[in-house]
Design an enzyme around this catalytic site. Structure first.
Site, PDB file in Angstrom:
ATOM      1  N   TYR A 290     -31.056 -23.230 113.713  1.00 48.79           N
ATOM      2  CA  TYR A 290     -31.373 -23.771 112.394  1.00 48.79           C
ATOM      3  C   TYR A 290     -30.223 -23.476 111.440  1.00 48.79           C
ATOM      4  O   TYR A 290     -29.449 -22.541 111.630  1.00 48.79           O
ATOM      5  CB  TYR A 290     -32.683 -23.192 111.849  1.00 48.79           C
ATOM      6  CG  TYR A 290     -32.635 -21.715 111.502  1.00 48.79           C
ATOM      7  CD1 TYR A 290     -32.266 -21.291 110.219  1.00 48.79           C
ATOM      8  CD2 TYR A 290     -32.968 -20.741 112.439  1.00 48.79           C
ATOM      9  CE1 TYR A 290     -32.233 -19.944 109.885  1.00 48.79           C
ATOM     10  CE2 TYR A 290     -32.950 -19.396 112.110  1.00 48.79           C
ATOM     11  CZ  TYR A 290     -32.569 -18.996 110.841  1.00 48.79           C
ATOM     12  OH  TYR A 290     -32.524 -17.661 110.511  1.00 48.79           O
ATOM     13  N   CYS A 291     -30.094 -24.313 110.426  1.00 47.13           N
ATOM     14  CA  CYS A 291     -29.070 -24.142 109.396  1.00 47.13           C
ATOM     15  C   CYS A 291     -29.560 -24.847 108.137  1.00 47.13           C
ATOM     16  O   CYS A 291     -30.708 -25.290 108.084  1.00 47.13           O
ATOM     17  CB  CYS A 291     -27.715 -24.682 109.862  1.00 47.13           C
ATOM     18  SG  CYS A 291     -27.777 -26.395 110.436  1.00 47.13           S
ATOM     19  N   THR A 292     -28.718 -24.966 107.132  1.00 50.75           N
ATOM     20  CA  THR A 292     -29.179 -25.457 105.831  1.00 50.75           C
ATOM     21  C   THR A 292     -29.767 -26.864 105.901  1.00 50.75           C
ATOM     22  O   THR A 292     -30.930 -27.091 105.586  1.00 50.75           O
ATOM     23  CB  THR A 292     -28.023 -25.434 104.811  1.00 50.75           C
ATOM     24  OG1 THR A 292     -27.474 -24.120 104.761  1.00 50.75           O
ATOM     25  CG2 THR A 292     -28.521 -25.829 103.428  1.00 50.75           C
TER      26      THR A 292
END
Length: 296
Positions: free
Chosen positions: A184-186
């Site tokens: 996951y990331c922004t």
């Protein structure tokens, strides 16, 4: 009072002439008086821009007229052009700098050989089915996770995206190669590349959160698996999905709860650290406590 908005989006698609796309995007943003940061490569586009609501709507509509950008997933948030110092539109070898431009494969449908995309709802289904076997793997720089992350997430010790390949090849995470790993990331773009790099290095069950933390937060706010604030790369510095957001960060000087990053008061030091409002108000406490070299 005029309404303003910020939009964030990316699109992986082969671009035969990135420089032509750069000139077009710059001219479009200048015409609409938008500010922000746009990166373009042969593999696609990554953009965050802000301005008046009408101008941003027109920008998105016009950008989607490009055949490769027709299906971009645009994420909207509060903010304006004033949240960015200037307009920057550049061509790079990679739109996310992992240091592996020759490894990534992209076709008309996006990244080839990456992780399985999960919507926020599908993520919850996976966790319901496999419980603690599911590993959340943070695809951001480690400092971003100080103020917000998924519960029990693995946070790699990386300062830049360039550090990820060395981390993956270090052997630290070999025990995860047979487990379901959710990157996951922004907004999702870093995971597009990271999940592909992980698959190429023997991770067997790689997933990625579609739309990133932003889309998850829009759906579940602070009632799900996410905790804390989301770091963003503009003058806002962080945002919360509801007034129930936990404060995970602590002031580097006095350990008081905080989600606010500040630059060290030493003009030659660009280190971002967490400071409470009281410590940030005094130049004598707004500096790296162990010395700037120690914090770098």
């Amino acid at each position: 009072m005029a309404l303003n908005r910020i939009v964030l989006f990316y699109g992986f698609t082969p671009l035969a002439d990135p420089e032509a796309v750069r000139l077009w995007q710059r001219a479009l943003c200048e015409k609409l008086q938008l500010r922000g940061r746009i990166l373009i490569s042969r593999d696609g586009i990554n953009a965050t821009v802000g301005g008046s609501l009408d101008a941003v709507k027109q920008y998105v509509k016009t950008t989607r007229e490009h055949p490769g950008f027709r299906d971009i997933d645009v994420k909207w948030s509060d903010g304006s052009a004033e949240d960015f110092p200037r307009l920057s539109v550049k061509v790079r070898d990679e739109i996310v700098s992992f240091g592996a431009p020759g490894e990534l494969r992209v076709d008309g449908t996006g990244v080839v050989g990456g992780g399985t995309h999960l919507t926020p709802e599908q993520l919850h289904e996976l966790v319901a089915e496999q419980g603690d076997e599911v590993v959340f793997f943070d695809g951001r720089n480690a400092f971003e996770a100080q103020i917000g992350r998924f519960k029990n997430a693995v946070v790699p010790d990386v300062s830049t995206t360039h550090d990820f390949i060395g981390e993956l090849e270090s052997g630290k995470y070999d025990e995860l190669k047979d487990k379901p790993v959710v990157t996951y990331c922004t907004g999702g773009i870093r995971c597009e590349v990271l999940s592909s790099l992980m698959v190429n290095r023997g991770f067997q069950q790689v997933y990625q959160l579609d739309g990133g933390i932003v889309r998850y937060g829009e759906k579940f706010k602070d009632e799900g698996l996410w905790e804390g604030s989301l770091y963003v790369f503009d003058r806002r510095m962080h945002l919360e999905f509801s007034d129930k957001a936990k404060t995970l960060g602590t002031c580097i000087r006095c350990s008081a709860p905080t989600s606010k990053f500040e630059n060290c008061s030493n003009p030659s030091c660009r280190t971002l650290n967490l400071y409470c409002s009281e410590c940030a108000a005094d130049p004598s406490t707004l500096h790296c406590p162990g010395g700037c070299d120690a914090a770098a």
